[in-house]
Design an enzyme around this catalytic site. Structure first.
Site, short mmCIF file in Angstrom:
data_model
loop_
_atom_site.label_atom_id
_atom_site.label_comp_id
_atom_site.label_asym_id
_atom_site.label_seq_id
_atom_site.Cartn_x
_atom_site.Cartn_y
_atom_site.Cartn_z
N PRO A 26 0.80 -1.22 0.00
CA PRO A 26 0.00 0.00 0.00
C PRO A 26 0.84 1.28 0.00
O PRO A 26 1.90 1.33 0.61
CB PRO A 26 -0.82 -0.09 1.31
CG PRO A 26 -0.10 -1.09 2.14
CD PRO A 26 0.57 -2.04 1.20
N ASN A 27 0.30 2.25 -0.71
CA ASN A 27 0.85 3.61 -0.80
C ASN A 27 2.11 3.73 -1.67
O ASN A 27 2.57 4.84 -1.94
CB ASN A 27 1.13 4.20 0.60
CG ASN A 27 -0.13 4.23 1.44
OD1 ASN A 27 -1.14 4.79 1.01
ND2 ASN A 27 -0.11 3.62 2.61
N ARG B 140 5.08 11.01 -2.47
CA ARG B 140 4.92 10.72 -1.05
C ARG B 140 6.25 10.86 -0.32
O ARG B 140 7.20 10.15 -0.60
CB ARG B 140 4.41 9.27 -0.92
CG ARG B 140 4.32 8.75 0.49
CD ARG B 140 4.12 7.24 0.48
NE ARG B 140 4.04 6.72 1.83
CZ ARG B 140 4.30 5.47 2.16
NH1 ARG B 140 4.64 4.59 1.23
NH2 ARG B 140 4.22 5.08 3.39
N TYR C 77 11.55 8.61 1.02
CA TYR C 77 11.46 7.57 0.00
C TYR C 77 12.10 7.96 -1.34
O TYR C 77 12.11 7.15 -2.27
CB TYR C 77 9.99 7.19 -0.22
CG TYR C 77 9.33 6.62 1.01
CD1 TYR C 77 9.81 5.46 1.60
CD2 TYR C 77 8.25 7.27 1.62
CE1 TYR C 77 9.24 4.94 2.75
CE2 TYR C 77 7.66 6.76 2.78
CZ TYR C 77 8.17 5.59 3.33
OH TYR C 77 7.59 5.08 4.47
N ASN D 297 8.07 -5.58 -1.41
CA ASN D 297 8.07 -4.45 -0.50
C ASN D 297 6.63 -4.32 -0.01
O ASN D 297 5.77 -3.80 -0.71
CB ASN D 297 8.51 -3.15 -1.19
CG ASN D 297 8.55 -1.99 -0.20
OD1 ASN D 297 7.98 -2.08 0.89
ND2 ASN D 297 9.22 -0.91 -0.57
N ALA E 282 3.41 -0.74 4.63
CA ALA E 282 3.05 -0.86 6.06
C ALA E 282 2.54 -2.24 6.42
O ALA E 282 2.55 -2.61 7.61
CB ALA E 282 2.00 0.21 6.40
N GLU F 241 12.79 -9.50 0.90
CA GLU F 241 12.05 -8.35 1.42
C GLU F 241 12.86 -7.08 1.12
O GLU F 241 14.06 -7.04 1.40
CB GLU F 241 11.87 -8.52 2.94
CG GLU F 241 11.15 -7.38 3.62
CD GLU F 241 11.10 -7.56 5.15
OE1 GLU F 241 11.68 -8.54 5.67
OE2 GLU F 241 10.50 -6.69 5.81
N HIS G 106 12.94 -2.73 1.34
CA HIS G 106 12.40 -1.44 1.78
C HIS G 106 13.29 -0.33 1.25
O HIS G 106 14.52 -0.45 1.29
CB HIS G 106 12.36 -1.35 3.31
CG HIS G 106 11.48 -2.39 3.91
ND1 HIS G 106 10.12 -2.31 3.87
CD2 HIS G 106 11.78 -3.57 4.51
CE1 HIS G 106 9.60 -3.38 4.44
NE2 HIS G 106 10.59 -4.17 4.82
N ARG H 236 13.72 4.03 12.08
CA ARG H 236 12.55 4.92 12.12
C ARG H 236 11.71 4.65 13.39
O ARG H 236 12.25 4.21 14.38
CB ARG H 236 11.76 4.76 10.81
CG ARG H 236 12.60 5.12 9.57
CD ARG H 236 11.84 4.92 8.29
NE ARG H 236 10.68 5.81 8.22
CZ ARG H 236 9.69 5.66 7.33
NH1 ARG H 236 9.75 4.67 6.45
NH2 ARG H 236 8.68 6.49 7.32
C1 DQA Z 1 8.53 0.95 3.39
C2 DQA Z 1 8.69 1.10 4.91
C3 DQA Z 1 7.35 0.91 5.61
O1 DQA Z 1 7.51 1.10 7.01
C4 DQA Z 1 6.34 1.93 5.11
O2 DQA Z 1 5.08 1.71 5.72
C5 DQA Z 1 6.24 1.97 3.64
C6 DQA Z 1 7.46 1.87 2.84
C7 DQA Z 1 9.84 1.27 2.65
O3 DQA Z 1 9.94 0.91 1.48
O4 DQA Z 1 10.73 1.92 3.21
O5 DQA Z 1 5.15 2.15 3.07
O6 DQA Z 1 8.18 -0.40 3.10
#
Ligand code: DQA
Length: 152
Positions: free
Chosen positions: A18-19, A26, A31, A82, A85, A106, A108, A115
């Site tokens: 998501p997002n 964003r 990011y 990825n 959240a 995985e 990120h 964080r």
């Molecule tokens: C994320 C890290 C997560 O904590 C966050 O909710 C994201 C992006 C990252 O790519 O750094 O949406 O996965």
């Protein structure tokens, strides 16, 4: 033409949670300013150099990601995910990944360990071969290289 055509059968599913569709707009300080499309292009180039192919799905819905993992069980050799959240609480994604036989990487963009405390837990990490975090879009290239090494 890639240099390792003997690996041309290897297919990687990249999943984005998501997002991540809003990357570029964003929170660029966290990011970066590249879009998700840019990151997938990075992965596609790295995969092509290794004779591998990539397919990608971004979803804001946990069940859709679970369905994609199920469908990858018969079709794909590795998953790069990825989870956004969902990383921090989506046990259904953990359980789905556990049913997948190939390597799971995985990724990120940021380094969640540096964080907020609630980002320090990953429910995906226990079912991943490894985690790449904090290197921005370069993480996707590292992830593809890791798949290549793990499946060599
Ligand atoms: C994320 C890290 C997560 O904590 C966050 O909710 C994201 C992006 C990252 O790519 O750094 O949406 O996965």
């Amino acid at each position: 033409m890639n240099s390792e055509s003997s690996k041309s059968q290897i297919k990687i599913l990249i999943l984005s949670g998501p997002n991540l569709n809003l990357l570029g707009e964003r929170d660029p300080e966290t990011y970066g300013d590249q879009t998700l499309e840019n990151h997938i292009e990075t992965a596609e180039k790295a995969a092509d150099q290794k004779g591998m192919t990539v397919e990608h799905l971004q979803s804001n819905h946990e069940g859709e990601l679970v369905d994609a993992i199920h469908s990858a069980r018969e079709r794909c050799d590795a998953i790069i995910i990825n989870p956004g959240a969902f990383t921090h609480y989506a046990w259904a994604i953990h359980d789905a990944l556990q049913t997948f036989d190939g390597p799971v990487i995985e990724v990120h963009l940021s380094n969640p360990a540096a964080r907020e405390p609630w980002r320090h837990t990953s429910v995906v990490a226990p079912v991943a071969a490894g985690t790449i975090a904090g290197f921005g879009g370069y993480g996707y290239q590292i992830a593809v290289d890791a798949v290549s090494e793990l499946l060599a």
